[in-house]
Design a protein around this motif. Structure first.
Motif, PDB file in Angstrom:
ATOM      1  N   TYR A 402       3.331   9.079   7.934  1.00 27.15           N
ATOM      2  CA  TYR A 402       2.374   9.314   9.016  1.00 27.15           C
ATOM      3  C   TYR A 402       0.985   9.538   8.432  1.00 27.15           C
ATOM      4  O   TYR A 402       0.806  10.321   7.503  1.00 27.15           O
ATOM      5  N   THR A 406      -5.476   8.076  11.160  1.00 28.00           N
ATOM      6  CA  THR A 406      -5.368   6.916  12.037  1.00 28.00           C
ATOM      7  C   THR A 406      -4.287   7.076  13.101  1.00 28.00           C
ATOM      8  O   THR A 406      -4.128   6.199  13.956  1.00 28.00           O
ATOM      9  N   LYS A 407      -3.527   8.170  13.013  1.00 31.22           N
ATOM     10  CA  LYS A 407      -2.389   8.429  13.914  1.00 31.22           C
ATOM     11  C   LYS A 407      -1.324   7.335  13.816  1.00 31.22           C
ATOM     12  O   LYS A 407      -0.562   7.101  14.763  1.00 31.22           O
ATOM     13  N   SER A 408      -1.255   6.680  12.663  1.00 34.98           N
ATOM     14  CA  SER A 408      -0.315   5.566  12.502  1.00 34.98           C
ATOM     15  C   SER A 408       0.967   6.028  11.803  1.00 34.98           C
ATOM     16  O   SER A 408       0.957   6.963  11.000  1.00 34.98           O
ATOM     17  N   LYS A 410       4.657   4.425   9.880  1.00 35.54           N
ATOM     18  CA  LYS A 410       5.395   3.280   9.362  1.00 35.54           C
ATOM     19  C   LYS A 410       6.635   3.778   8.618  1.00 35.54           C
ATOM     20  O   LYS A 410       6.690   4.933   8.179  1.00 35.54           O
TER      21      LYS A 410
END
Length: 430
Positions: A402, A406-408, A410
């Motif tokens: 996390y 970017t609040k992304s 994967k």
């Protein structure tokens, strides 16, 4: 869960020096490390043939898993960002103790735990891919470990409740010399109707020690906790009691930090701790899960700060909290509509992860699969990224990555094979 029996493997690094061999053997006997006689005999026979293994590459991370056959395995790795490993095939099996995932402490390549049958504090390392005991220290009546705190690189405070309506015990351990100072933590003993107590957090602050605790009642009819968060301020190193602060807005401050982190300091040295009144911990679910604060340099908890997690958009009880920097933390919470019994709580995927802002109290849900396991050390923050292990019945067992900026999210490292739970994700050296 089936009973697992001891199967210690012993190894000594000779470094081609007989003096070190005999020194190590002498230290083992002096410390009275409990090893089967046959293993000790085998050790003596193998000493002359041992090669130098402790100089091998030091890995960065440790992962403890349990297989679907209820066997635990430790595997070490250098990366969490991607790739695949199979801990069952390539990890070191941990056959004893059977619940080490609940009270193991990892530091500088060592694995520490209390042997609950013998009251020995044991230090292990992974040597030749074997979970190997290499030193021990006798700590009578410390078997029920509740809280630990590394307050210096080789200094460990552990706290245990001995039962019998007594005050908790503590041990300050030098894990390099394996020596300890022990004593009684001068906290008020349980009172009717409560018959035991737990210490949920401990935190040093100059010449003071903060301790959060609460009282419990257990009987054939059930289990529950008092309706109060108790926070004691003690002098250090005398460990004498100064004052106890009470807050009835929640209960069970800190929970069990050996299995799941619930407290931390931020960049300003403010100390935050989570209360855990929920079904699986405090047994007082009518109260709110909340985050409390003790500001740096203050002599009492900050009564003006109360982050009510249960009243936020999370709207449930939480059991874990990890700091990730910049006034943000990860909170692991339950979904109460997805379980009915304690077995459900442990077995069924129903746990969610949220990023919370400690200042604004904003909440952001992470788009992760539902997780399972009531108690897990599963969040690690490093170099601006957050690594989260998730036991998913639908998407597999992964370490997710996390990025708070970017609040992304994967998928990172995949754990293949017969893995049922990823119980612990930790740095080996810190």
């Amino acid at each position: 869960m089936k009973i697992l029996f001891s199967n210690y493997h012993h190894y000594l690094n000779t470094n081609s020096r007989n003096s070190l061999i005999y020194k190590n053997l002498t230290q083992l006997f002096k410390r009275r490390l409990f090893l089967p006689v046959c293993v000790l005999i085998g050790t003596v026979a193998l000493v002359s043939g041992c090669s130098e293994k402790t100089s091998e590459h030091q890995k960065k991370y440790s992962i403890l898993v349990m297989s679907k056959e209820h066997v635990q395995y430790v595997i070490q790795t250098d990366t969490l960002d991607g790739g695949t490993i199979d801990p069952i095939k390539t990890g070191a099996s941990v056959l004893s103790p059977k619940r080490i995932w609940f009270y193991m402490m990892v530091k500088n390549g060592n694995y520490f735990y209390i042997n609950r049958k013998t009251d020995y504090f044991v230090r292990n390392r992974i040597i030749d891919n074997q979970f190997t005991p290499i030193d021990s220290l006798h700590l009578p009546d410390m078997r029920d470990l509740e809280n630990y705190n590394w307050y210096h690189p080789d200094s460990l405070l552990i706290i245990s409740y001995p039962g019998k309506m007594k005050s908790p015990l503590y041990a300050r351990i030098n894990t390099t010399t394996m020596t300890a100072t022990t004593g009684v933590l001068q906290l008020p003993i349980p009172y009717a109707p409560f018959n035991n107590m737990t210490v949920g957090f401990s935190e040093f602050s100059k010449d003071k020690l903060w301790v959060g605790y609460t009282y419990h009642k257990s009987s054939p009819e059930g289990y529950g906790s008092s309706d109060t968060v108790y926070v004691a301020n003690l002098n250090y190193p005398s460990m004498s009691l100064n004052k106890v602060f009470k807050d009835s807005r929640s209960t069970y401050p800190g929970s069990v930090n050996t299995s799941e982190e619930t407290a931390f300091r931020d960049e300003k040295n403010d100390f935050y701790y989570l209360s855990c009144p929920g079904f699986a911990r405090g047994g007082n679910p009518q109260q709110s899960t909340a985050i409390y604060r003790i500001k740096a340099g203050e002599n009492e908890p900050d009564s003006s700060y109360f982050f009510n997690i249960s009243a936020s958009s999370i709207a449930n009880h939480a059991y874990g909290m990890w700091y990730i920097g910049n006034n943000k933390a990860i909170v692991r919470s339950e979904r109460k509509e997805l379980f009915k019994t304690f077995e459900d709580h442990y077995m069924k995927p129903h746990m969610e992860f949220y990023e919370v802002d400690l200042t604004t109290k904003a909440v952001h849900k992470l788009a992760l699969p539902l997780d399972k396991g009531t108690s897990r050390t599963c969040v690690l923050s490093e170099n601006g990224l957050v690594y989260i292990s998730v036991n998913s019945d639908t998407e597999g067992n992964y370490i997710w990555v996390y990025n708070p900026k970017t609040k992304s999210l994967k998928k990172g490292l995949k754990l293949e094979g017969d893995v049922d739970y990823i119980f612990r994700l930790e740095k080996l050296y810190n």
